[in-house]
Design an enzyme around this catalytic site. Structure first.
Site, mmCIF file in Angstrom:
data_model
loop_
_atom_site.group_PDB
_atom_site.id
_atom_site.type_symbol
_atom_site.label_atom_id
_atom_site.label_comp_id
_atom_site.label_asym_id
_atom_site.label_seq_id
_atom_site.Cartn_x
_atom_site.Cartn_y
_atom_site.Cartn_z
ATOM 1 N N LEU A 239 0.254 -0.889 -0.171
ATOM 2 C CA LEU A 239 0.379 -0.033 0.236
ATOM 3 C C LEU A 239 0.753 1.213 0.088
ATOM 4 O O LEU A 239 1.682 1.262 0.570
ATOM 5 C CB LEU A 239 -1.128 0.109 1.271
ATOM 6 C CG LEU A 239 -1.646 1.210 1.236
ATOM 7 C CD1 LEU A 239 -2.313 0.857 0.136
ATOM 8 C CD2 LEU A 239 -2.604 0.752 2.217
ATOM 9 N N HIS A 240 0.665 2.182 -1.075
ATOM 10 C CA HIS A 240 1.169 3.615 -0.950
ATOM 11 C C HIS A 240 0.491 4.273 -1.440
ATOM 12 O O HIS A 240 -0.054 4.168 -2.838
ATOM 13 C CB HIS A 240 2.578 3.038 -1.516
ATOM 14 C CG HIS A 240 2.738 2.678 -3.158
ATOM 15 N ND1 HIS A 240 2.663 1.513 -3.393
ATOM 16 C CD2 HIS A 240 3.220 3.618 -4.459
ATOM 17 C CE1 HIS A 240 2.577 0.983 -4.902
ATOM 18 N NE2 HIS A 240 3.189 2.532 -5.180
ATOM 19 N N PHE A 241 0.713 5.854 -1.474
ATOM 20 C CA PHE A 241 0.541 7.129 -2.052
ATOM 21 C C PHE A 241 1.807 7.222 -3.149
ATOM 22 O O PHE A 241 2.730 7.204 -2.076
ATOM 23 C CB PHE A 241 -0.502 7.797 -1.131
ATOM 24 C CG PHE A 241 -1.549 7.296 -0.947
ATOM 25 C CD1 PHE A 241 -2.542 7.405 -2.090
ATOM 26 C CD2 PHE A 241 -1.943 7.339 -0.250
ATOM 27 C CE1 PHE A 241 -3.950 7.190 -1.176
ATOM 28 C CE2 PHE A 241 -2.954 6.478 0.729
ATOM 29 C CZ PHE A 241 -4.654 5.897 -0.155
#
Length: 441
Positions: A239-241
């Site tokens: 999970l990453h932005f």
């Protein structure tokens, strides 16, 4: 007799030097349990914020002081520049040519010939939006700690707080900001929520709210955060932005829109008009939490129905663009035009938003609004499928009964009295043809 001394080939900055002393941990200074003991990073705790604003104080250590101008911005860019000077990036993004393409929307073109060769490869299936985390594949616990800039969390105080040196607590997984070693722009970073929890690339309510907090805390409309789901050109299933600064309006931000519905909590949902990728715009709400929760509900719905999507967080967290797409599915089915395929451009969040990262000099030199439009249109759902997807979203966020505002979607539902849109098991749409590009499990 000629003797040849064997010298190990160096293929990594973390490769063990056989002549050196045995290193602590695995020798890569990673975020794994082998190297985490004693690791420390600055911590930025943003102020408790319902709606973006400016002018609050920041607490440095334990002393209240007036903040320097755009403290978070100076922290991000200062730390990013430090890593740039230390040579941690795979290429010099500042040497890439960039221009605004003449036309109504002002698409931005960048020539980045080396990025697709030097970025980390995709290591998972592209036809499933939800996939389990796989610790054997690359993930952000394997990066060197030198790639990390600081910890970031949503604070509980009315003032932001900054602590220059705080331990990384394995029992309370920190959210961290790291460099993107294959950057698109100066200051390109990653926000990795609860990095040690090893969450797969999927939106949850808590993580999206954290991203909105970062956008609001930055207090700069030219700082945007983006998200790519699996199947919509995320390349790492952790999970990453992504986020960076670009001091021009994105074309998607200038696109006209038409209001569709307003939720009970005051979040307005609009459909973009005259834009190559059919998209939704979420804004308003009585609080940032309301806006974030509404978008999260929509994203969870798309994930459950195996519909790839991208998100752009804009205007200091006040606007969120949600773009369901089907480019990878069309590509797999051989339905993307050869001219578009030859560009080797994968339309992820930045491209769909109007920042075109081009890999060939001839595409950059011949860049036009028409070409950009043609490429992005390949990623868009058909009008019929977009209406079906919208109906799923509105049902998920509890707005399916607002008949006076659903217009075209109501017409679609009238042909199916059950309102189920021919879904099976309460979720996936299964009555579409391949050309409509909904990825099915």
């Amino acid at each position: 007799m000629l003797k040849i001394k064997r010298v190990p080939t160096v293929v990594s900055n973390y490769q063990k030097d056989e002549a050196a002393d045995e290193p602590v941990g695995c020798g890569r200074n990673c975020l794994g349990a082998c190297c985490l003991n004693g690791a420390r990073l600055p911590l930025y705790a943003c102020k408790k914020l319902e709606n973006p604003g400016t002018g609050e104080k920041i607490v440095i250590g334990c002393e209240a002081r007036e903040p320097p101008v755009a403290f978070l911005e100076s922290l991000v860019l200062g730390e990013w520049e430090d890593r740039f000077q230390r040579g941690l990036f795979r290429y010099d993004v500042t040497a890439c040519e960039t221009k605004v393409i003449p036309g109504k929307y002002g698409f931005v073109a960048q020539l980045n010939e080396g990025r697709h060769l030097k970025k980390r490869p995709t290591e998972f299936r592209v036809d499933k939006v939800l996939q389990s985390f796989d610790g054997n594949k690359f993930n952000f616990t394997k990066v060197g700690q030198e790639e990390l800039l600081f910890q970031f969390e949503a604070g509980e105080d009315c003032e932001a707080q900054f602590f220059p040196c705080m331990p990384l607590d394995a029992d309370n997984s920190p959210s961290v900001v790291a460099i993107n070693v294959s950057p698109i722009e100066y200051g390109h970073v990653l926000l990795i929520p609860r990095v040690l929890d090893c969450l797969p690339q999927r939106i949850d309510h808590k993580s999206l709210l954290l991203a909105l907090h970062m956008a609001a805390e930055a207090a700069n409309p030219y700082f945007r955060l983006g998200y790519n789901s699996l199947g919509a050109f995320a390349t790492i299933n952790h999970l990453h932005f992504q986020a960076y600064y670009l001091a021009v309006p994105f074309p998607i931000e200038k696109a006209p829109s038409k209001k569709m519905i307003t939720t009970v909590s005051g979040v307005k949902i609009s459909e973009l008009l005259s834009y190559p990728v059919r998209s939704l715009l979420f804004e308003g709400g009585s609080s940032m939490q309301d806006l974030s929760d509404t978008v999260s509900d929509a994203c969870v719905c798309l994930q459950k129905n195996n519909i790839p999507f991208n998100i752009l967080i804009s205007d200091c967290g006040r606007q969120i663009f949600l773009m369901p797409q089907c480019y990878a599915e069309k590509q797999a089915l051989g339905e993307v035009s050869p001219e578009v395929l030859e560009t080797q451009v994968n339309p992820a969040v930045w491209e769909i938003s109007g920042h075109m990262v081009l890999k060939r000099k001839e595409d950059y030199e011949g860049a036009s609004e028409e070409n950009a439009w043609r490429l992005l249109a390949e990623a868009s759902l058909s009008e019929e499928r977009f209406k079906e997807v919208n109906a799923l979203i509105f049902e998920a966020i509890g707005c399916s009964n607002q008949e006076e505002e659903l217009e075209g979607i109501l017409v679609q539902q009238q042909h199916n009295p059950s309102g189920s849109l021919n879904r099976t098991h309460g979720g996936r749409i299964t009555n579409g043809t391949a050309s409509e590009c909904l990825v099915l499990q």
